[in-house]
Enzyme design. Sequence first.
Site, PDB file in Angstrom:
ATOM      1  N   MET A  50     -97.761  36.889  63.783  1.00 37.48           N
ATOM      2  CA  MET A  50     -96.916  37.245  62.647  1.00 37.48           C
ATOM      3  C   MET A  50     -96.605  35.987  61.842  1.00 37.48           C
ATOM      4  O   MET A  50     -95.982  35.059  62.362  1.00 37.48           O
ATOM      5  CB  MET A  50     -95.613  37.881  63.151  1.00 37.48           C
ATOM      6  CG  MET A  50     -95.835  39.083  64.052  1.00 37.48           C
ATOM      7  SD  MET A  50     -94.354  39.511  65.012  1.00 37.48           S
ATOM      8  CE  MET A  50     -93.211  39.921  63.696  1.00 37.48           C
ATOM      9  N   PHE A  94     -88.515  34.598  61.911  1.00 36.77           N
ATOM     10  CA  PHE A  94     -89.561  33.711  61.397  1.00 36.77           C
ATOM     11  C   PHE A  94     -90.864  33.815  62.211  1.00 36.77           C
ATOM     12  O   PHE A  94     -90.978  34.613  63.121  1.00 36.77           O
ATOM     13  CB  PHE A  94     -89.053  32.271  61.277  1.00 36.77           C
ATOM     14  CG  PHE A  94     -87.831  32.168  60.401  1.00 36.77           C
ATOM     15  CD1 PHE A  94     -87.936  32.334  59.025  1.00 36.77           C
ATOM     16  CD2 PHE A  94     -86.584  31.958  60.951  1.00 36.77           C
ATOM     17  CE1 PHE A  94     -86.819  32.275  58.219  1.00 36.77           C
ATOM     18  CE2 PHE A  94     -85.448  31.897  60.141  1.00 36.77           C
ATOM     19  CZ  PHE A  94     -85.570  32.056  58.771  1.00 36.77           C
ATOM     20  N   GLY A  95     -91.898  33.019  61.823  1.00 39.64           N
ATOM     21  CA  GLY A  95     -93.253  33.190  62.349  1.00 39.64           C
ATOM     22  C   GLY A  95     -93.329  33.238  63.870  1.00 39.64           C
ATOM     23  O   GLY A  95     -92.669  32.466  64.546  1.00 39.64           O
ATOM     24  N   SER A  96     -94.140  34.132  64.427  1.00 42.32           N
ATOM     25  CA  SER A  96     -94.132  34.350  65.859  1.00 42.32           C
ATOM     26  C   SER A  96     -95.315  35.209  66.278  1.00 42.32           C
ATOM     27  O   SER A  96     -96.258  35.391  65.524  1.00 42.32           O
ATOM     28  CB  SER A  96     -92.809  35.018  66.259  1.00 42.32           C
ATOM     29  OG  SER A  96     -92.469  36.014  65.314  1.00 42.32           O
ATOM     30  N   ARG A  97     -95.251  35.774  67.505  1.00 43.19           N
ATOM     31  CA  ARG A  97     -96.358  36.561  68.031  1.00 43.19           C
ATOM     32  C   ARG A  97     -95.832  37.691  68.900  1.00 43.19           C
ATOM     33  O   ARG A  97     -94.782  37.556  69.547  1.00 43.19           O
ATOM     34  CB  ARG A  97     -97.262  35.660  68.880  1.00 43.19           C
ATOM     35  CG  ARG A  97     -98.654  36.212  69.136  1.00 43.19           C
ATOM     36  CD  ARG A  97     -99.454  35.218  69.955  1.00 43.19           C
ATOM     37  NE  ARG A  97     -99.450  35.571  71.374  1.00 43.19           N
ATOM     38  CZ  ARG A  97     -99.738  34.708  72.344  1.00 43.19           C
ATOM     39  NH1 ARG A  97    -100.031  33.457  72.063  1.00 43.19           N
ATOM     40  NH2 ARG A  97     -99.725  35.099  73.605  1.00 43.19           N
TER      41      ARG A  97
END
Length: 215
Positions: A98, A183-186
Amino acid sequence: MSNESLPSSRGRVRLARGVSPWLAPTVAAAAVTTLLTRRSPKWALAAVPLTALTGGMLWFFRDPERVPGAGRLISPADGVVQSIDPWPDGRTRVAIFMSPLNVHVNRAPAAGAVTSVEHVPGGFVPAFNKDSDKNERVVWHFDTALGDLEVVQIAGAVARRIVPYLAAGAKVTQGERIGLIRFGSRVDVYLPEGVTPAVTVGQKTVAGVTRLDHA
């Protein structure tokens, strides 16, 4: 200000639950510095970037309504399929990266019951790095028609806070919101043994919509 919705020219725009600690101070700072520009134009040096930051955060924390897609399993996250890996126990791990531009509210891949929600401390390397398996994460287990289903929310270099919306024992419908990663991640989902992935590496996914399993 409620973290559920904001006024909009098209009605009400839903925002993700759990965003107030991040959003409220930014909105307040933008409002105060904007008012201070009436006293001195110099305050615009702070008001303009803070207002832009507020707009960016409103976009990041959006939580659109979704009509659930067809399939026994649907994507838990918006993003791009980073990898598809067979697991020693017969399951298949589908890892979805993401970016900060994606919606970060995650959804249940299937209907069932939450059997466990476990927070696991760890590091904060970028979510696209192979070592991100050791990052801070929340491990979900669901009792579904396909058996036990595991979903893992993984924090990235910027995303250092995972907000679960449900607790063990909760019943979930397919596509229901289960939590937020800031925020950005998986997000990893482990397809049960015998389930063949319907997605490919590099494919974009939409939480609650994209089908993960072949019929």
